[in-house]
Scaffold this motif. Sequence first.
Motif, short mmCIF file in Angstrom:
data_model
loop_
_atom_site.label_atom_id
_atom_site.label_comp_id
_atom_site.label_asym_id
_atom_site.label_seq_id
_atom_site.Cartn_x
_atom_site.Cartn_y
_atom_site.Cartn_z
N GLU A 1 36.43 -58.41 23.86
CA GLU A 1 35.22 -58.79 23.15
C GLU A 1 35.16 -60.31 23.06
N GLU A 2 34.20 -60.89 23.75
CA GLU A 2 34.13 -62.34 23.88
C GLU A 2 33.96 -63.05 22.55
N MET A 3 33.04 -62.60 21.73
CA MET A 3 32.65 -63.34 20.54
C MET A 3 33.60 -63.11 19.37
N ALA A 4 34.26 -61.97 19.33
CA ALA A 4 35.18 -61.66 18.24
C ALA A 4 36.61 -62.07 18.57
N GLY A 5 36.90 -62.32 19.85
CA GLY A 5 38.28 -62.60 20.24
C GLY A 5 39.17 -61.41 19.95
N ALA A 6 38.81 -60.26 20.50
CA ALA A 6 39.55 -59.04 20.21
C ALA A 6 39.54 -58.12 21.42
N PRO B 1 22.25 -49.50 47.97
CA PRO B 1 22.99 -48.89 49.08
C PRO B 1 23.64 -49.98 49.93
N LEU B 2 24.83 -49.70 50.44
CA LEU B 2 25.51 -50.60 51.36
C LEU B 2 25.46 -50.03 52.77
N LEU B 3 25.23 -50.91 53.74
CA LEU B 3 25.14 -50.51 55.13
C LEU B 3 26.51 -50.55 55.79
N ALA B 4 26.65 -49.83 56.90
CA ALA B 4 27.93 -49.76 57.60
C ALA B 4 28.37 -51.11 58.14
N ASP B 5 27.40 -52.01 58.41
CA ASP B 5 27.74 -53.33 58.94
C ASP B 5 27.98 -54.37 57.85
N GLY B 6 28.07 -53.92 56.57
CA GLY B 6 28.32 -54.83 55.47
C GLY B 6 27.08 -55.35 54.78
N GLY B 7 25.92 -55.03 55.31
CA GLY B 7 24.68 -55.50 54.70
C GLY B 7 24.36 -54.77 53.40
N ILE B 8 23.58 -55.42 52.55
CA ILE B 8 23.13 -54.85 51.28
C ILE B 8 21.67 -54.47 51.40
N SER B 9 21.32 -53.25 51.04
CA SER B 9 19.92 -52.82 51.03
C SER B 9 19.29 -53.16 49.68
N PRO B 10 17.96 -53.20 49.62
CA PRO B 10 17.30 -53.42 48.32
C PRO B 10 17.72 -52.36 47.31
N SER B 11 17.71 -52.71 46.05
CA SER B 11 18.12 -51.78 45.01
C SER B 11 17.22 -50.55 45.01
N VAL B 12 17.81 -49.38 44.76
CA VAL B 12 17.02 -48.15 44.63
C VAL B 12 16.66 -47.88 43.17
N THR B 13 17.44 -48.44 42.25
CA THR B 13 17.16 -48.31 40.83
C THR B 13 17.55 -49.58 40.10
N VAL B 14 16.69 -50.03 39.21
CA VAL B 14 17.02 -51.13 38.29
C VAL B 14 16.81 -50.61 36.87
N PHE B 15 17.83 -50.72 36.04
CA PHE B 15 17.74 -50.30 34.66
C PHE B 15 17.47 -51.53 33.80
N TYR B 16 16.26 -51.61 33.21
CA TYR B 16 15.92 -52.71 32.33
C TYR B 16 16.20 -52.28 30.89
N ILE B 17 16.95 -53.08 30.16
CA ILE B 17 17.46 -52.69 28.86
C ILE B 17 16.85 -53.59 27.78
N LYS B 18 16.23 -52.99 26.81
CA LYS B 18 15.70 -53.72 25.66
C LYS B 18 16.54 -53.36 24.45
N ASP B 19 17.31 -54.32 23.98
CA ASP B 19 18.21 -54.05 22.85
C ASP B 19 18.69 -55.39 22.31
N SER B 20 19.36 -55.36 21.17
CA SER B 20 19.83 -56.59 20.55
C SER B 20 20.90 -56.25 19.52
N SER B 21 21.46 -57.31 18.90
CA SER B 21 22.42 -57.11 17.83
C SER B 21 22.26 -58.21 16.79
N ILE B 22 23.33 -58.63 16.13
CA ILE B 22 23.19 -59.35 14.86
C ILE B 22 23.25 -60.87 14.95
N THR B 23 23.71 -61.47 16.07
CA THR B 23 23.86 -62.92 16.13
C THR B 23 22.75 -63.55 16.97
N ASP B 24 22.67 -64.89 16.94
CA ASP B 24 21.65 -65.60 17.71
C ASP B 24 21.82 -65.38 19.21
#
Length: 374
Positions: A236-241, A141-164
Amino acid sequence: MLKRSSLLLLLAMLLDMTGYAQQTYLFVGSYNDAKEKDGIYVYSMDMQSGQLQPACTFAGMLNPSYLILSHDGQYIYACSETRTAGMGTVSSYAFDSKQQKIRFLSKQGSGGDNPVYLAIDKTGHWLVNGNYTGSSMAIHPLLADGGISPSVTVFYIKDSSITDRQKSAHIHSTVFSPDYKYVFATDLGADKIRRYRFDATADQALREDSFIRATPGSGPRHFTFHPNGQFAYCIEEMAGAISIYRYQDGRLDSLQRILTHDDRPRSYYNSADIHISPDGLFLYASNRGEENNIAIYRIQPDGRLTFVAYQSTLGDHPRNFLIDPTGQFLIVANQISGDVIVFRRNKQTGLLTYTGVRVQMTGPSSLQIKTYTN
């Protein structure tokens, strides 16, 4: 009928006659590698010549590598890449356009090690950040005075693909849909574009929804929508596309995939940033590493791309660039050579011409621009 450029000039003259003046500022985030050094730079920009004059700087924050502004330009929000486990932060600052001063406001944990992207919803009440390392995304959440409040949700993602490089998820951008009903998060580590539903009135605001798969090993990095809201483009950074999608009501349907580089063999590809001209006629994509250029494409009525030209960025590692809202200038941040360079855009051909304007600083990595009426 007056051209848009003539109308803008006339408006500027009228504002001046009524006692108001306009000033455009360029904001630069950087990898300063030490919080005692300047990390945020602000320049006043002459919108006729492209000249940049120093306005102010801010030290005291380590690696404020990605910046965005509040919708009214009063506040600056920055990622801080600490490169230390669990120590990534997002911070906010007040910017006084009349006094040309930056003042620190707040700092919160980003929910990961290295936050690399920020986005604000249209209400200005929510800030979303993506963490490259730590494989997560958070909403604050953002405050009216420009301040940032602590996160209300953090999404932790466990996943991978084919390269190192893809042994874990790596969120590299978080982009609101044109209607602000969704956030699309590009996952370089898992070769996916993740979709989250957004509701500004809800306590949690963001919830997981679905994803689409990118080409294996491609490394989706940055993502943008066409001004008409009907098409989306992912570099796409790694494919240059670039992958092009038709967009409607949260759905992405593949239209085309086109390379950002020529046919010469490369040891690797390192594409970075992507932007569309305000008139929706041209798309620009930056390539780092062995190329250090901007690839220019014309956008067809059906959203597909046709290649126009390559333009050297006249520096090393164009991590980020922007097109100003008038479409006159394209400005590049070359991170390794440590310079920000201003090009003039030809609105008919899409081609770029070096203005001769170049400013030096350590590790420029992010650009924002805003015109203020004082």
